[in-house]
Design a protein around this motif. Structure first.
Motif, PDB file in Angstrom:
ATOM      1  N   SER A 131       0.838  -1.205   0.000  1.00 47.49           N
ATOM      2  CA  SER A 131       0.000   0.000   0.000  1.00 47.49           C
ATOM      3  C   SER A 131       0.868   1.248   0.000  1.00 47.49           C
ATOM      4  O   SER A 131       1.900   1.294   0.655  1.00 47.49           O
ATOM      5  CB  SER A 131      -0.899   0.021   1.234  1.00 47.49           C
ATOM      6  N   GLU A 162       5.460   5.926   0.830  1.00 49.37           N
ATOM      7  CA  GLU A 162       5.593   4.476   0.776  1.00 49.37           C
ATOM      8  C   GLU A 162       5.713   3.910   2.183  1.00 49.37           C
ATOM      9  O   GLU A 162       5.941   4.649   3.133  1.00 49.37           O
ATOM     10  CB  GLU A 162       6.835   4.105  -0.048  1.00 49.37           C
ATOM     11  N   SER A 163       5.594   2.594   2.298  1.00 48.36           N
ATOM     12  CA  SER A 163       5.737   2.017   3.626  1.00 48.36           C
ATOM     13  C   SER A 163       7.209   1.766   3.908  1.00 48.36           C
ATOM     14  O   SER A 163       8.006   1.557   3.004  1.00 48.36           O
ATOM     15  CB  SER A 163       4.912   0.744   3.765  1.00 48.36           C
ATOM     16  N   LEU A 164       7.547   1.827   5.189  1.00 47.40           N
ATOM     17  CA  LEU A 164       8.942   1.740   5.611  1.00 47.40           C
ATOM     18  C   LEU A 164       9.601   0.457   5.137  1.00 47.40           C
ATOM     19  O   LEU A 164      10.747   0.459   4.741  1.00 47.40           O
ATOM     20  CB  LEU A 164       9.016   1.841   7.139  1.00 47.40           C
ATOM     21  N   GLU A 165       8.836  -0.635   5.170  1.00 48.86           N
ATOM     22  CA  GLU A 165       9.426  -1.916   4.784  1.00 48.86           C
ATOM     23  C   GLU A 165       9.550  -2.061   3.280  1.00 48.86           C
ATOM     24  O   GLU A 165       9.996  -3.086   2.801  1.00 48.86           O
ATOM     25  CB  GLU A 165       8.588  -3.084   5.329  1.00 48.86           C
ATOM     26  N   ASN A 193      11.453  -1.577   0.904  1.00 49.86           N
ATOM     27  CA  ASN A 193      12.704  -1.551   0.144  1.00 49.86           C
ATOM     28  C   ASN A 193      12.934  -2.848  -0.605  1.00 49.86           C
ATOM     29  O   ASN A 193      12.844  -3.874  -0.035  1.00 49.86           O
ATOM     30  CB  ASN A 193      13.880  -1.326   1.079  1.00 49.86           C
TER      31      ASN A 193
END
Lengths: 162, 328
Positions: free
Chosen positions: A82, A157-160, A162
């Motif tokens: 998401s 964006e979400s932190l995870e 990457n």
């Protein structure tokens, strides 16, 4: 998927074994006798995760074991991510934004929630995209970053991610 | 050990008060502010100087300048706590250079010189066999540099990420918890003294980015500058966007991140699960260090404020005392 099989000892194992053999993971099994089909037939619903591209092999193995596959449910894509977009999403052709992801063939927009506070104010949109592997999700996110830059959106964006 | 303090604002005064109140083996022999200075090689009367500063706005007399102090031989450690200039680092950069070249240790809270000239200053300190310490430049009271350099020495740091700006964290917390608009939350932060009159430096992510530059250079020797950081601030984040995140038990925080393997150095608003240890409230800072041996370590604490900054400066001073003090 929904299967039909003979109600005799050992039949459940003959369904579970092939799933296990291809490296699948069974999420749920609903095992019930349907009074309308009567006597010796049993309905079985199985939800499982299986490696990409292995469904056809599994179905032919069931046929070989004379297990009748009544219905194969929606083949669900597994990776979701998401993001939140802030900007003039509607006025910058929202269909085009969605289509840039959907037209890739490897990822699609799965869900949109949008809040539009007032005319001429930027809207906030949560977009969930899904795909069947992490690499493709990251490719799709890279496209979204380009779209966001071109159309002047802030992309969160979400932190995870990457 | 003899200490010279350059900059006698709230941080400088806080450092002086702690040294005067404790038995640390440290004596203050020189103090300067922007308008005056005072030197006494046998030790200054701090209480009198604090009274003088309060009464006249000056710590000493106008005829003694910072240059007089730095070029004197009245001190062993320079405490440089004057206001930061992020563009040039001056005049602090010149003071630090001169002190290191003269064989003096330096402790600073000044981000500008450390972010702009880390490599040069680090080499200058090494060449002169003195210590340059800058704990207070990153995350205030949190012993981040000490943890990385000493506490988990020997670990390879694979990634570093966290909340590096208390002002932004306060604004985002208030938007999430009270449904305030960005403008309302910013106004509140200003009234409480958490945001400057010109909040650009904080809300556009520049302050957090400068801290990443210091960490990139100090932890990995990367030779980065501010222009190498991808920066997105929080000034376009909407309350609706945070509400959308909160629906899924997530929220939005300004996250700074260094991920050397993926060549990432960036500051950006990010979606983060509310249960994540980095989701801290109000003006707190929080940093997660990913290491190979020790796994993940998360430090949480106050990232700004005069007593918090003074805490980091004092810790650096006592570290230098313990490493070098007995040689005197």
């Amino acid at each position: 998927m929904k299967l039909e099989m003979k109600d005799s000892p050992g039949q459940l194992v003959s369904v579970i074994q092939p799933i296990s053999d291809i490296g699948g993971n069974i999420l749920s099994v609903i095992h019930e006798r349907d009074p309308e089909t009567g006597g010796d037939l049993l309905d079985l619903q199985i939800m499982c995760e299986i490696p990409e591209g292995s469904l056809d092999a599994l179905l032919s193995e069931f046929r070989r074991r004379e297990i009748n596959v009544l219905r194969v449910g929606e083949e669900r894509l597994l990776v979701r991510r998401s993001i939140i977009l802030i900007g003039h999403l509607i006025h910058t052709n929202i269909s085009d934004t969605i289509d840039r992801i959907d037209s890739t063939g490897y990822a699609e927009v799965h869900e949109l929630s949008m809040v539009m506070p007032a005319i001429n104010e930027p809207s906030s949109t949560r977009m969930t995209i899904k795909s069947d592997c992490l690499k493709d999700i990251n490719r799709a996110l890279a496209i979204l970053r380009d779209v966001a830059r071109d159309k002047g959106f802030l992309i969160i964006e979400s932190l995870e991610g990457n | 050990m003899r200490i010279a303090i350059i900059g006698f604002g709230s941080v400088g005064r806080g450092v002086a008060e702690v040294i005067a109140a404790k038995t640390t083996g440290l004596i203050i022999t020189a103090v300067a502010d922007s308008r005056s200075g005072i030197i006494d090689g046998s030790g200054l009367d701090i209480a009198a100087i604090l009274r003088n500063k309060q009464a006249t706005g000056m710590c000493g007399t106008p005829d003694i300048t910072v240059s007089d102090i730095i070029s004197s031989d009245a001190y062993d450690v320079l405490v440089e706590v004057s206001p930061t200039n992020a563009e040039t680092g001056e005049p602090a950069l010149g003071y630090i250079r001169q002190a290191l070249a003269g064989g003096k240790h330096v402790v600073t809270s000044n981000k500008g010189p450390v972010a702009l000239k880390f490599e040069e200053l680090h080499a200058l300190a090494a060449d002169n066999n003195v210590s340059l310490r800058y704990e207070a430049t990153v995350c205030g009271a949190i012993p981040l540099m000490h943890t990385i350099k000493h506490g988990i020495a020997g670990n390879e740091i694979t990634r570093l990420y966290g909340v590096f700006n208390g002002t932004c964290n306060y604004i985002l917390t208030r938007m999430a918890e009270e449904g305030l608009t960005y403008q309302q939350a910013l106004l509140e932060a200003r009234e409480l003294g958490y945001a400057e009159a010109d909040p650009t430096y904080d809300v556009q992510g520049i302050d957090a980015a400068i801290k990443l530059v210091i960490l990139a250079n100090a932890v990995w020797g990367m030779k980065k500058s501010l222009s190498d950081v991808d920066i997105i601030g929080i000034d376009r984040v909407t309350t609706a966007a945070i509400a959308l995140a909160e629906r899924e038990d997530q929220t939005i925080r300004l996250i700074g991140e260094i991920d050397p393997a993926n060549e990432i150095i960036r500051v950006s608003p990010s979606i983060i699960p509310k249960s994540h240890p980095l989701v801290v409230r109000d003006t707190l800072n929080a940093v997660t260090i990913e290491t190979l041996l020790a796994g993940e370590i998360t430090l949480i604490g106050k990232g700004a404020g005069s007593s918090e900054t003074a805490s980091a400066v004092i810790a650096d001073l006592l570290f230098i005392r313990d490493c070098y003090g007995r040689r005197d």
